[in-house]
Scaffold this active site. Structure first.
Site, PDB file in Angstrom:
ATOM      1  N   SER A  34       0.830  -1.209   0.000  1.00  0.00           N
ATOM      2  CA  SER A  34       0.000   0.000   0.000  1.00  0.00           C
ATOM      3  C   SER A  34       0.862   1.255   0.000  1.00  0.00           C
ATOM      4  O   SER A  34       0.416   2.318  -0.425  1.00  0.00           O
ATOM      5  CB  SER A  34      -0.951   0.016   1.201  1.00  0.00           C
ATOM      6  N   LYS A  84       1.401   5.955   8.201  1.00  0.00           N
ATOM      7  CA  LYS A  84       2.249   6.810   9.041  1.00  0.00           C
ATOM      8  C   LYS A  84       2.146   8.314   8.789  1.00  0.00           C
ATOM      9  O   LYS A  84       2.916   9.078   9.365  1.00  0.00           O
ATOM     10  CB  LYS A  84       3.706   6.378   8.867  1.00  0.00           C
ATOM     11  N   SER A 124       6.635   5.469  18.016  1.00  0.00           N
ATOM     12  CA  SER A 124       7.149   6.737  17.514  1.00  0.00           C
ATOM     13  C   SER A 124       7.319   7.726  18.657  1.00  0.00           C
ATOM     14  O   SER A 124       6.571   7.687  19.648  1.00  0.00           O
ATOM     15  CB  SER A 124       6.126   7.284  16.516  1.00  0.00           C
ATOM     16  N   TYR A 148      -2.957   9.321  14.122  1.00  0.00           N
ATOM     17  CA  TYR A 148      -1.774   8.464  13.922  1.00  0.00           C
ATOM     18  C   TYR A 148      -1.087   8.196  15.263  1.00  0.00           C
ATOM     19  O   TYR A 148      -0.826   7.053  15.631  1.00  0.00           O
ATOM     20  CB  TYR A 148      -0.799   9.128  12.942  1.00  0.00           C
ATOM     21  N   LYS A 152      -0.659   4.651  17.719  1.00  0.00           N
ATOM     22  CA  LYS A 152       0.581   4.113  18.306  1.00  0.00           C
ATOM     23  C   LYS A 152       0.414   3.936  19.819  1.00  0.00           C
ATOM     24  O   LYS A 152       0.822   2.926  20.388  1.00  0.00           O
ATOM     25  CB  LYS A 152       1.769   5.045  18.027  1.00  0.00           C
ATOM     26  N   TYR A 176      10.766   5.454  17.609  1.00  0.00           N
ATOM     27  CA  TYR A 176      11.721   6.066  16.682  1.00  0.00           C
ATOM     28  C   TYR A 176      11.611   7.577  16.751  1.00  0.00           C
ATOM     29  O   TYR A 176      10.521   8.124  16.796  1.00  0.00           O
ATOM     30  CB  TYR A 176      11.424   5.689  15.232  1.00  0.00           C
ATOM     31  N   PHE A 177      12.748   8.245  16.620  1.00  0.00           N
ATOM     32  CA  PHE A 177      12.729   9.696  16.446  1.00  0.00           C
ATOM     33  C   PHE A 177      12.606   9.968  14.932  1.00  0.00           C
ATOM     34  O   PHE A 177      11.671   9.462  14.336  1.00  0.00           O
ATOM     35  CB  PHE A 177      13.900  10.328  17.219  1.00  0.00           C
ATOM     36  N   ASN A 197       5.757  14.909   2.964  1.00  0.00           N
ATOM     37  CA  ASN A 197       5.430  15.765   4.110  1.00  0.00           C
ATOM     38  C   ASN A 197       6.673  16.018   4.944  1.00  0.00           C
ATOM     39  O   ASN A 197       6.789  17.024   5.620  1.00  0.00           O
ATOM     40  CB  ASN A 197       4.422  15.060   5.031  1.00  0.00           C
ATOM     41  N   ARG A 230      14.931  18.601  15.582  1.00  0.00           N
ATOM     42  CA  ARG A 230      14.549  17.190  15.672  1.00  0.00           C
ATOM     43  C   ARG A 230      15.789  16.317  15.827  1.00  0.00           C
ATOM     44  O   ARG A 230      16.902  16.714  15.468  1.00  0.00           O
ATOM     45  CB  ARG A 230      13.816  16.735  14.391  1.00  0.00           C
TER      46      ARG A 230
END
Ligand code: NAD
Ligand code: UFG
Length: 333
Positions: A34, A84, A124, A148, A152, A176-177, A197, A230
């Site tokens: 997908s 995601k 996440s 989203y 999680k 995860y970062f 994005n 980030r």
């Protein structure tokens, strides 16, 4: 040792599959394509020179899952499959809850039935919401700002409840970062079909001439240069974190969550400048309004993963920028 990799054709799943095969694990991949392409299977085989089974199908499909667990002796599962995109989840929450939660429930039910009780789950840093302080520790309060993130959080809670109900389970939740970069071969990487994005895929498409200019979402945050900060982590470092998590869950029961980040925060302008320097390209940009829902800064305290999993990231931001671009250059050759 045989690992079922759900979502193994995707960005992180494909890199982790390569590292698993390189370390001598056998793997089976299930993916419904997908958000990925079947050619990734051949790419993984090319890089590793190893063979494995691929089932094209949906993790929500319990009959297919039963078939996979019957035809293969699966020792543990790494569950990447899921949607995601934060913005899309706000537009279409039902699609996100159905896909992310339903697939996980189907998977866990079958795993319970066949007594395969070892799973690594892709969570996440989004589950920390807007953190009260930095760096972020696993013990910080959890919250979700969009469907989203909520999916999680719900799955993390399902996994914790499952362990409480049955202590034979062995569960590693990996938060995860910001994964970026690509395999050094340039054969696999991140290549979204739509307009990206996320920051790095967007910058890469500017460098390769597909897009014109980066919109930097705000320069009035309380950060060193006003742009968002980030914790970018190389996807190969992240993949190696999964190998360590597998070693942990194979040996011990339990349910625990680990930050997979580098512990360093980089601003949007740091990334633009580094990308330009290491790749010798120009990234035109303009400053626009903040993106709704964005936070000023987010970076991990990764010391718990080091202590418990004996894992830490080693690749630099220069490696990440170089490898991200190298993949697209190689692809467009
Ligand atoms: P991706 O979209 O590249 O990979 C996900 C893969 O799962 C795709 O190949 C897709 O086709 C497949 N898939 C989706 N739903 C499925 C289903 N129901 N059945 C079978 N296959 C299905 O995403 P990624 O970046 O590799 O992310 C992997 C996981 O890590 C996801 O769960 C994601 O939420 C999580 N995560 C990603 C990031 C990130 O920034 N990339 C950050 C934190 C967490
Ligand atoms: N940014 C821009 N311009 C862009 C894209 C991003 O300025 O075109 C900025 C953002 O404002 C932010 C930074 O670049 O400051 C990083 O943005 P990303 O969209 O790349 O990543 P996010 O941290 O917003 O979100 C990502 C994933 C989420 C995940 C989160 C935490 O997309 O799914 O990391 O793991 F929840």
């Amino acid at each position: 040792m045989q690992i079922l990799v759900t979502g193994g054709c995707g960005f992180i799943g494909s890199h982790t599959s390569v590292e698993l095969l390189n370390k001598g694990y056998d793997i089976v991949i299930i993916d419904n394509l997908s958000n990925s392409k079947k050619e990734v299977i051949e790419s993984i085989k090319t890089i590793t020179k190893k063979d494995f089974k691929f089932y094209e199908g949906d993790v929500k499909d319990t009959e297919l899952l039963k078939k996979i667990f019957t035809e293969n002796k699966i020792d543990a599962v790494i569950h990447f499959a899921g949607f995601k995109a934060v913005g899309e989840s706000v537009q279409n929450p039902l699609m996100y809850y159905r896909n992310n939660i339903d697939s996980t429930l189907s998977l866990l039910e079958i795993m319970k039935e066949v007594k395969c009780k070892k799973i690594v789950f892709s969570s996440s840093a989004t589950v920390y919401g807007n953190p009260q302080s930095l760096p972020i520790k696993e013990t910080f309060p959890l919250s979700a700002a969009n469907p989203y993130g909520n999916s999680k959080l719900i799955i993390e809670n399902i996994l914790k409840d499952l362990y409480v109900s049955d202590n034979e389970w062995s569960i590693a939740i990996l938060r995860y970062f910001n994964p970026i970069g690509a395999h050094e071969s340039g054969i696999i990487g991140e290549n979204p079909n739509d307009i990206p994005n996320n920051l790095l895929p967007y910058i890469v498409k500017i460098a390769s001439g597909e897009l014109k200019e980066l919109n930097i979402f705000g320069n009035d945050y309380n950060t060193k240069d006003g742009t968002g900060v980030r914790d970018y982590i190389h996807v190969v470092d992240l993949s190696l974190g999964h190998i360590q998590a597998i070693k942990k869950i194979i040996n011990e029961t339990g349910c625990d969550a680990y930050n997979l980040g580098t512990g360093h925060g980089y601003s949007v302008l740091d990334i633009v400048n580094t990308f330009e320097k290491v790749n010798n390209v120009k990234i035109p940009y303009k400053i626009v309004d903040r993106r709704p829902g964005d936070i000023a800064a987010c970076y991990a305290d990764p010391s718990y993963a080091f202590e418990k999993l004996n894992w830490k990231a080693t690749k630099t931001i220069e490696d990440m920028c170089k490898d991200s671009y190298n993949f697209i250059k190689n692809k467009n050759k």
